[in-house]
Design a protein around this motif. Sequence first.
Motif, PDB file in Angstrom:
ATOM      1  N   SER A   1       0.824  -1.207   0.000  1.00 27.61           N
ATOM      2  CA  SER A   1       0.000   0.000   0.000  1.00 27.61           C
ATOM      3  C   SER A   1       0.858   1.256   0.000  1.00 27.61           C
ATOM      4  N   ASP A   2       1.934   1.243   0.809  1.00 34.62           N
ATOM      5  CA  ASP A   2       2.844   2.397   0.827  1.00 34.62           C
ATOM      6  C   ASP A   2       3.508   2.592  -0.528  1.00 34.62           C
ATOM      7  N   SER A   3       3.896   1.474  -1.151  1.00 30.40           N
ATOM      8  CA  SER A   3       4.533   1.569  -2.463  1.00 30.40           C
ATOM      9  C   SER A   3       3.585   2.168  -3.496  1.00 30.40           C
TER      10      SER A   3
ATOM     11  N   MET B   1       4.010   5.682  -5.491  1.00 29.53           N
ATOM     12  CA  MET B   1       3.935   5.752  -6.947  1.00 29.53           C
ATOM     13  C   MET B   1       2.895   6.776  -7.394  1.00 29.53           C
ATOM     14  N   GLU B   2       1.759   6.801  -6.699  1.00 25.10           N
ATOM     15  CA  GLU B   2       0.733   7.781  -7.033  1.00 25.10           C
ATOM     16  C   GLU B   2       1.236   9.204  -6.801  1.00 25.10           C
TER      17      GLU B   2
ATOM     18  N   GLN C   1       3.280  14.346  -8.874  1.00 17.78           N
ATOM     19  CA  GLN C   1       4.357  15.335  -8.958  1.00 17.78           C
ATOM     20  C   GLN C   1       4.875  15.470 -10.386  1.00 17.78           C
ATOM     21  N   ARG C   2       4.986  14.335 -11.070  1.00 13.37           N
ATOM     22  CA  ARG C   2       5.452  14.382 -12.455  1.00 13.37           C
ATOM     23  C   ARG C   2       4.460  15.143 -13.339  1.00 13.37           C
ATOM     24  N   GLU C   3       3.180  14.886 -13.119  1.00 11.48           N
ATOM     25  CA  GLU C   3       2.170  15.609 -13.896  1.00 11.48           C
ATOM     26  C   GLU C   3       2.226  17.108 -13.605  1.00 11.48           C
ATOM     27  N   GLN C   4       2.468  17.462 -12.336  1.00 16.97           N
ATOM     28  CA  GLN C   4       2.579  18.877 -11.996  1.00 16.97           C
ATOM     29  C   GLN C   4       3.786  19.515 -12.675  1.00 16.97           C
ATOM     30  N   ARG C   5       4.928  18.792 -12.681  1.00 18.43           N
ATOM     31  CA  ARG C   5       6.118  19.330 -13.353  1.00 18.43           C
ATOM     32  C   ARG C   5       5.873  19.504 -14.847  1.00 18.43           C
TER      33      ARG C   5
END
Length: 241
Positions: free
Chosen positions: A76-78, A82-83, A88-92
Amino acid sequence: MKTIIAAAITCIGLFGLSLGVSNYLLKKSDVDETKLVDGDPAAATTEDESKLDVQAVPVSFRPEEAVSVEAVVQMSDSIRRMEQQLVQREQRVAKDENRVALLLNDLQTEQEELRAFSEGIDAKVELLQRLSGTIESQLADLEDKRAELKAMEKAAGEDPQSKQEDLDNKVNDVKSWFAGLEAEQAADYLKEFANNGKLEFAASLLDKMPDRQKSKILGAMSDPVLVDQLIDSLSSRPSKK
């Protein structure tokens, strides 16, 4: 936290259900073997068909190894990490797209400004060319008029050369008379000539006198302004005797 607890409870429930079904099937197999030993082949056949039907439609999946709560929590943490990384990648990417859009807008604005500036320069160059042609035409007309004026002055005897010749002739006519005057008398005559607007005549007449007589005449004058004017006029022409 609620998601983790729900996942753990689900895993425990699935594990218990799988364990119960397995025990049931094992007990059923023992009963069938007992009937087969007792000599009831029909019952055994019926039980075998029932067993095949049960195996054809499994009701649960039992993993080879039990899944621990820690493994579920780690998974679940993984997934959460990943989410978060994906967000963050989408924001960048969105920021980069906005930056690129701003750069494109700036470039378009600069191109428009340069185009307008270039058009303004072209218009000014064209205007300067027209003005240059106009000035050249006006200069040509001015030269023509100046030539005509010189010709008219020469015909009327008013050109500078004719005026100087006429002045020299007048000075030569009175030079001998003026040379015989006393310094005080000569100074008075020069002052009278200057007051009557004949300063050039007075300066030319004084210029014809010897240097010693010039000094005496200038010394006899009581008007320092006139003396300065005569000296300036004498210094601007060659000495004549």
